[in-house]
Scaffold this active site. Structure first.
Site, PDB file in Angstrom:
ATOM      1  N   ASP A 160      33.573 -56.556 -78.388  1.00  0.00           N
ATOM      2  CA  ASP A 160      34.875 -56.648 -77.714  1.00  0.00           C
ATOM      3  C   ASP A 160      35.089 -55.362 -76.935  1.00  0.00           C
ATOM      4  OD1 ASP A 160      35.584 -59.171 -78.673  1.00  0.00           O
ATOM      5  OD2 ASP A 160      36.433 -58.336 -80.518  1.00  0.00           O
ATOM      6  N   ASP A 179      36.267 -64.840 -75.361  1.00  0.00           N
ATOM      7  CA  ASP A 179      37.617 -65.116 -75.856  1.00  0.00           C
ATOM      8  C   ASP A 179      38.513 -65.632 -74.744  1.00  0.00           C
ATOM      9  OD1 ASP A 179      36.864 -64.183 -78.366  1.00  0.00           O
ATOM     10  OD2 ASP A 179      37.490 -62.131 -77.923  1.00  0.00           O
TER      11      ASP A 179
END
Length: 216
Positions: A160, A179
Site C-alpha cells: 500500500d 483497492d
C-alpha cells in the site's frame, strides 16, 4: 318482423349468427411474443477479463515503482498535500483492515476471483462488464501479493502506498490501485442495481413489471 323474402331483420343485421362465428371469434387472438432472455455475449466476457488484466497490471507496476523509489520512512507529498505516497506493507484486507488474518483473506480472495471469472461468462450488458472487470482486477491484484510476496506463499503482505490528506493513513486508510479498482467496481454495481439495471434480463423485466403495476 320479416322482409319479403321471409328473412328477419335480425338475420340481415347479424349475418354472423347465421353463418357461424365471426372472424373475431375464430381468428387466433394476437399474443405478445414472449421476450427471449438475452444470451450471454462472449465479447463482454472478454472485455471484463481485459479490464481486470489491465487493473492487475497497473496495480503491480505501481507497486513495483513504489518499492523501487519510495523510502518507507520518508513519505512523498504531492498535489499540494492532498496525497502522500507512503510505502507500507499490509497483512490485512483492503485499506489495512483485519491485519493478522492473512491466510483467511487469501482463501476468501481466491474464492471471490474464481466466482467472478465464472460470473463473467454470463455478462449480457456492457456496464456490467466494466463493473465485474474492476472488482475482479482489484481482488486479483491484491491476491497476487498474497501468494508471491514476503513473508511467504499465501501469507504475503500487500503493498500500500497511497495516503490521502496525511501520510501513513492518518486521515484515511492507506490503499493501492487494486483497492481503488475494487471500490469503483462495487460502487458501480450498487449504482446499477439501484437504478434498475440488474445483472440479468430477468431482473430488469421484473423491475419493469413492478413499475408498470405501480399506481400512478
Amino acid at each position: 318482423m320479416q322482409t319479403a323474402g321471409g328473412a328477419t331483420l335480425s338475420e340481415d343485421t347479424q349475418p354472423e349468427a347465421a353463418d357461424g362465428p365471426g372472424p373475431d371469434e375464430t381468428a387466433p387472438k394476437p399474443q405478445a411474443a414472449a421476450a427471449k432472455p438475452n444470451r450471454r455475449r462472449p465479447g463482454l466476457t472478454l472485455a471484463a477479463l481485459l479490464i481486470a488484466a489491465f487493473a492487475v497490471g497497473l496495480d503491480q507496476w505501481t507497486k513495483f515503482l513504489a518499492e523501487a523509489n519510495l523510502d518507507p520512512r520518508e513519505p512523498v507529498r504531492i498535489l499540494g498535500g492532498l496525497v502522500h505516497l507512503s510505502l507500507t506493507w499490509n497483512s490485512g484486507a483492503a485499506f489495512s483492515l483485519g491485519t493478522g488474518y492473512t491466510w483467511i483473506f487469501t482463501i476468501v480472495a481466491s474464492a471471490v476471483v474464481v466466482f467472478l471469472i465464472v460470473l463473467s461468462r454470463k455478462i449480457v450488458y456492457p456496464a456490467w462488464a466494466v463493473a465485474i472487470g474492476l472488482v475482479l482486477g482489484g481482488a486479483a491484484g491484491n491476491l497476487v501479493d498474497r501468494y508471491f510476496r514476503e513473508p511467504g506463499f499465501a501469507h504475503g503482505h500487500v503493498v500500500d502506498f497511497i495516503s490521502v490528506f496525511k501520510p501513513y493513513g492518518e486521515a484515511f486508510p492507506i490503499f493501492n490501485i487494486a483497492d481503488s479498482a475494487l471500490c469503483c467496481g462495487v460502487a458501480l454495481i450498487v449504482l446499477l442495481e439501484l437504478t434498475g439495471h440488474g445483472f440479468s434480463p430477468e431482473s430488469r423485466r421484473n423491475d419493469d413489471h413492478e413499475k408498470a403495476e405501480a399506481p400512478a
